[in-house]
Motif scaffolding. Structure first.
Motif, PDB file in Angstrom:
ATOM      1  N   THR A  92       0.883  -1.220  -0.035  1.00 11.36           N
ATOM      2  CA  THR A  92      -0.004  -0.020   0.069  1.00 11.36           C
ATOM      3  C   THR A  92       0.931   1.535  -0.007  1.00 11.36           C
ATOM      4  OG1 THR A  92      -1.627  -1.167   1.207  1.00 11.36           O
ATOM      5  CG2 THR A  92      -1.897   1.211   1.253  1.00 11.36           C
ATOM      6  N   TYR A  93       0.800   2.129  -0.955  1.00 13.68           N
ATOM      7  CA  TYR A  93       1.336   3.198  -1.100  1.00 13.68           C
ATOM      8  C   TYR A  93       0.757   4.587  -1.311  1.00 13.68           C
ATOM      9  CZ  TYR A  93       4.953   0.208  -2.773  1.00 13.68           C
ATOM     10  OH  TYR A  93       6.171  -0.660  -2.876  1.00 13.68           O
ATOM     11  N   ARG A  94       1.349   5.635  -0.489  1.00 11.79           N
ATOM     12  CA  ARG A  94       0.775   7.013  -0.681  1.00 11.79           C
ATOM     13  C   ARG A  94       1.557   7.818  -1.736  1.00 11.79           C
ATOM     14  NH1 ARG A  94      -2.785  10.465   0.751  1.00 11.79           N
ATOM     15  NH2 ARG A  94      -3.852   9.462   2.642  1.00 11.79           N
ATOM     16  N   PHE A  95       1.095   8.618  -2.683  1.00 11.11           N
ATOM     17  CA  PHE A  95       1.746   9.350  -3.566  1.00 11.11           C
ATOM     18  C   PHE A  95       1.021  10.753  -3.363  1.00 11.11           C
ATOM     19  CE2 PHE A  95       1.393   5.052  -5.406  1.00 11.11           C
ATOM     20  CZ  PHE A  95       3.036   4.809  -5.669  1.00 11.11           C
ATOM     21  N   THR A  96       2.006  11.744  -3.396  1.00 14.92           N
ATOM     22  CA  THR A  96       1.588  12.914  -3.320  1.00 14.92           C
ATOM     23  C   THR A  96       2.629  13.994  -4.284  1.00 14.92           C
ATOM     24  OG1 THR A  96       3.229  13.775  -1.603  1.00 14.92           O
ATOM     25  CG2 THR A  96       1.118  13.098  -1.065  1.00 14.92           C
ATOM     26  N   PHE A  97       1.856  14.964  -5.024  1.00 16.30           N
ATOM     27  CA  PHE A  97       2.667  15.874  -6.038  1.00 16.30           C
ATOM     28  C   PHE A  97       1.989  17.326  -5.737  1.00 16.30           C
ATOM     29  CE2 PHE A  97       2.389  11.616  -8.107  1.00 16.30           C
ATOM     30  CZ  PHE A  97       3.469  11.648  -8.774  1.00 16.30           C
ATOM     31  N   ASP A  98       2.909  18.166  -5.726  1.00 12.29           N
ATOM     32  CA  ASP A  98       2.739  19.654  -5.517  1.00 12.29           C
ATOM     33  C   ASP A  98       3.275  20.220  -6.856  1.00 12.29           C
ATOM     34  OD1 ASP A  98       1.332  19.830  -3.182  1.00 12.29           O
ATOM     35  OD2 ASP A  98       3.039  19.027  -2.455  1.00 12.29           O
ATOM     36  N   VAL A  99       2.625  20.862  -7.831  1.00 16.84           N
ATOM     37  CA  VAL A  99       3.040  21.191  -8.732  1.00 16.84           C
ATOM     38  C   VAL A  99       2.581  22.894  -9.041  1.00 16.84           C
ATOM     39  CG1 VAL A  99       2.649  21.155 -11.551  1.00 16.84           C
ATOM     40  CG2 VAL A  99       2.430  19.174  -9.999  1.00 16.84           C
ATOM     41  N   THR A 100       3.842  23.579  -9.214  1.00 15.88           N
ATOM     42  CA  THR A 100       3.587  25.053  -9.588  1.00 15.88           C
ATOM     43  C   THR A 100       3.882  25.163 -10.968  1.00 15.88           C
ATOM     44  OG1 THR A 100       4.286  25.643  -7.292  1.00 15.88           O
ATOM     45  CG2 THR A 100       4.567  27.334  -8.876  1.00 15.88           C
ATOM     46  N   SER A 101       2.736  25.997 -11.509  1.00 17.01           N
ATOM     47  CA  SER A 101       2.802  26.162 -12.743  1.00 17.01           C
ATOM     48  C   SER A 101       2.280  27.665 -13.379  1.00 17.01           C
ATOM     49  CB  SER A 101       2.035  25.115 -13.675  1.00 17.01           C
ATOM     50  OG  SER A 101       0.718  25.369 -13.306  1.00 17.01           O
ATOM     51  N   GLN A 113      -7.459  23.530 -15.845  1.00 13.47           N
ATOM     52  CA  GLN A 113      -6.089  22.790 -15.699  1.00 13.47           C
ATOM     53  C   GLN A 113      -6.217  21.650 -14.725  1.00 13.47           C
ATOM     54  OE1 GLN A 113      -2.153  24.478 -16.080  1.00 13.47           O
ATOM     55  NE2 GLN A 113      -1.879  23.902 -13.931  1.00 13.47           N
ATOM     56  N   THR A 114      -5.689  20.342 -15.433  1.00 14.58           N
ATOM     57  CA  THR A 114      -6.018  19.003 -14.760  1.00 14.58           C
ATOM     58  C   THR A 114      -4.614  18.423 -14.283  1.00 14.58           C
ATOM     59  OG1 THR A 114      -6.256  17.839 -16.842  1.00 14.58           O
ATOM     60  CG2 THR A 114      -8.379  18.619 -15.704  1.00 14.58           C
ATOM     61  N   LEU A 115      -4.557  17.901 -13.278  1.00 10.04           N
ATOM     62  CA  LEU A 115      -3.357  16.969 -12.736  1.00 10.04           C
ATOM     63  C   LEU A 115      -3.948  15.421 -12.951  1.00 10.04           C
ATOM     64  CD1 LEU A 115      -1.501  18.687 -10.076  1.00 10.04           C
ATOM     65  CD2 LEU A 115      -0.688  18.683 -12.644  1.00 10.04           C
ATOM     66  N   GLN A 116      -3.583  14.485 -13.482  1.00 12.13           N
ATOM     67  CA  GLN A 116      -3.993  13.269 -13.300  1.00 12.13           C
ATOM     68  C   GLN A 116      -2.769  12.329 -13.052  1.00 12.13           C
ATOM     69  OE1 GLN A 116      -7.322  11.565 -13.911  1.00 12.13           O
ATOM     70  NE2 GLN A 116      -6.267  10.076 -12.925  1.00 12.13           N
ATOM     71  N   MET A 117      -3.005  11.292 -12.297  1.00 12.42           N
ATOM     72  CA  MET A 117      -1.772  10.409 -12.040  1.00 12.42           C
ATOM     73  C   MET A 117      -2.281   9.069 -12.848  1.00 12.42           C
ATOM     74  SD  MET A 117      -0.786   9.955  -7.892  1.00 12.42           S
ATOM     75  CE  MET A 117      -1.447  11.114  -6.815  1.00 12.42           C
ATOM     76  N   TYR A 118      -1.231   8.527 -13.308  1.00  7.18           N
ATOM     77  CA  TYR A 118      -1.311   7.141 -13.942  1.00  7.18           C
ATOM     78  C   TYR A 118      -0.724   6.015 -13.387  1.00  7.18           C
ATOM     79  CZ  TYR A 118      -3.388   9.816 -17.833  1.00  7.18           C
ATOM     80  OH  TYR A 118      -4.440  10.465 -18.654  1.00  7.18           O
ATOM     81  N   ASN A 119      -1.046   4.765 -13.600  1.00  6.43           N
ATOM     82  CA  ASN A 119      -0.476   3.501 -13.124  1.00  6.43           C
ATOM     83  C   ASN A 119      -0.143   2.785 -14.229  1.00  6.43           C
ATOM     84  OD1 ASN A 119       0.238   0.998 -12.376  1.00  6.43           O
ATOM     85  ND2 ASN A 119      -1.363   0.729 -10.960  1.00  6.43           N
ATOM     86  N   ASN A 120       1.139   3.138 -14.782  1.00  4.98           N
ATOM     87  CA  ASN A 120       1.450   2.641 -16.016  1.00  4.98           C
ATOM     88  C   ASN A 120       0.620   3.474 -17.044  1.00  4.98           C
ATOM     89  OD1 ASN A 120       3.379   1.065 -15.149  1.00  4.98           O
ATOM     90  ND2 ASN A 120       2.057  -0.745 -15.214  1.00  4.98           N
ATOM     91  N   CYS A 175       7.171  18.947  -6.702  1.00  5.82           N
ATOM     92  CA  CYS A 175       7.854  18.062  -5.664  1.00  5.82           C
ATOM     93  C   CYS A 175       6.694  16.879  -5.537  1.00  5.82           C
ATOM     94  CB  CYS A 175       7.747  18.722  -4.314  1.00  5.82           C
ATOM     95  SG  CYS A 175       8.567  18.133  -2.891  1.00  5.82           S
ATOM     96  N   ALA A 176       7.583  15.659  -5.536  1.00  5.22           N
ATOM     97  CA  ALA A 176       6.774  14.523  -5.480  1.00  5.22           C
ATOM     98  C   ALA A 176       7.085  13.621  -4.522  1.00  5.22           C
ATOM     99  CB  ALA A 176       6.897  13.778  -6.880  1.00  5.22           C
ATOM    100  N   ASN A 177       6.264  12.963  -3.922  1.00  5.91           N
ATOM    101  CA  ASN A 177       6.735  11.743  -2.878  1.00  5.91           C
ATOM    102  C   ASN A 177       5.895  10.388  -3.080  1.00  5.91           C
ATOM    103  OD1 ASN A 177       5.698  10.611   0.059  1.00  5.91           O
ATOM    104  ND2 ASN A 177       7.695  11.768   0.084  1.00  5.91           N
ATOM    105  N   ALA A 178       6.554   9.248  -2.927  1.00  5.85           N
ATOM    106  CA  ALA A 178       5.916   8.092  -2.755  1.00  5.85           C
ATOM    107  C   ALA A 178       6.654   7.358  -1.571  1.00  5.85           C
ATOM    108  CB  ALA A 178       6.453   7.368  -3.726  1.00  5.85           C
ATOM    109  N   THR A 179       5.528   7.098  -0.604  1.00  4.99           N
ATOM    110  CA  THR A 179       5.934   6.328   0.735  1.00  4.99           C
ATOM    111  C   THR A 179       4.993   4.825   0.691  1.00  4.99           C
ATOM    112  OG1 THR A 179       5.807   8.505   1.824  1.00  4.99           O
ATOM    113  CG2 THR A 179       5.546   6.331   3.314  1.00  4.99           C
ATOM    114  N   ILE A 229      -2.191  17.238  -5.496  1.00  2.00           N
ATOM    115  CA  ILE A 229      -2.842  15.841  -5.723  1.00  2.00           C
ATOM    116  C   ILE A 229      -2.234  14.608  -4.886  1.00  2.00           C
ATOM    117  CG2 ILE A 229      -1.634  15.350  -7.780  1.00  2.00           C
ATOM    118  CD1 ILE A 229      -3.950  14.113  -8.991  1.00  2.00           C
ATOM    119  N   GLU A 230      -3.130  13.893  -4.204  1.00  2.00           N
ATOM    120  CA  GLU A 230      -2.594  12.739  -3.561  1.00  2.00           C
ATOM    121  C   GLU A 230      -3.768  11.515  -3.510  1.00  2.00           C
ATOM    122  OE1 GLU A 230      -2.970  12.828   1.020  1.00  2.00           O
ATOM    123  OE2 GLU A 230      -2.590  15.002   0.402  1.00  2.00           O
TER     124      GLU A 230
END
Length: 145
Positions: A60-69, A77-84, A138-142, A107-108
């Motif tokens: 089980t993983y937690r993913f977080t992303f902070d994006v400044t644009s 504007q959308t952010l979308q995580m992908y698994n593959n 800035c991205a984090n995976a735990t 996003i997390e």
């Protein structure tokens, strides 16, 4: 995969990476590069790579992303995580932008990821909706369990 002394298998697997290099993106969608610098890299279950996080062990993983644009136009504007190549259903965020205005998006998600010899998931982040420039990510995976 054998672990070296910097990636001890007894440590909690946590990777935090950030990238301050400007990345242009298109309205149609662009995969963001997270790897500029690594702030923390412990454990053996997850590795940062340019396009995202490679998962080495089931869990089980937690993913977080902070994006400044800085979007070039007003819009959504959308952010979308992908698994593959598959969009993760609980990992999407959309915000209204203004032309040349700075926006920071967060996003997390938490998800169980199975890993086998034929399938090592890679978690990536795409930005879409309007064109512009990402100035910081800035991205984090735990690995939680």
């Amino acid at each position: 995969m054998a672990c070296n002394t910097l990636k001890n298998r007894n440590y909690k697997s946590v990777v935090t990476a950030y990238n301050n290099t400007t990345q242009a993106y298109t309205a149609a969608g662009t995969q963001l590069s997270i790897l500029g610098n690594t702030a923390l890299d412990a454990g053996c279950s997850v590795d940062a790579q340019s396009g995202g996080f490679k998962i080495n062990h089931s869990g089980t993983y937690r993913f977080t992303f902070d994006v400044t644009s800085v979007p070039a136009a007003a819009g959504i504007q959308t952010l979308q995580m992908y698994n593959n190549t598959i969009a993760m259903p609980c990992a999407s965020v959309a915000d209204t932008t203004t032309a040349s205005g700075t926006i920071t998006q967060h996003i997390e998600t938490t998800v169980y990821l199975p890993v086998c010899c034929n399938n090592q998931p890679v978690i990536t982040l795409n930005i879409a909706g309007v064109a512009g420039d990402v100035t910081h990510i800035c991205a984090n995976a735990t690995r939680l369990a």
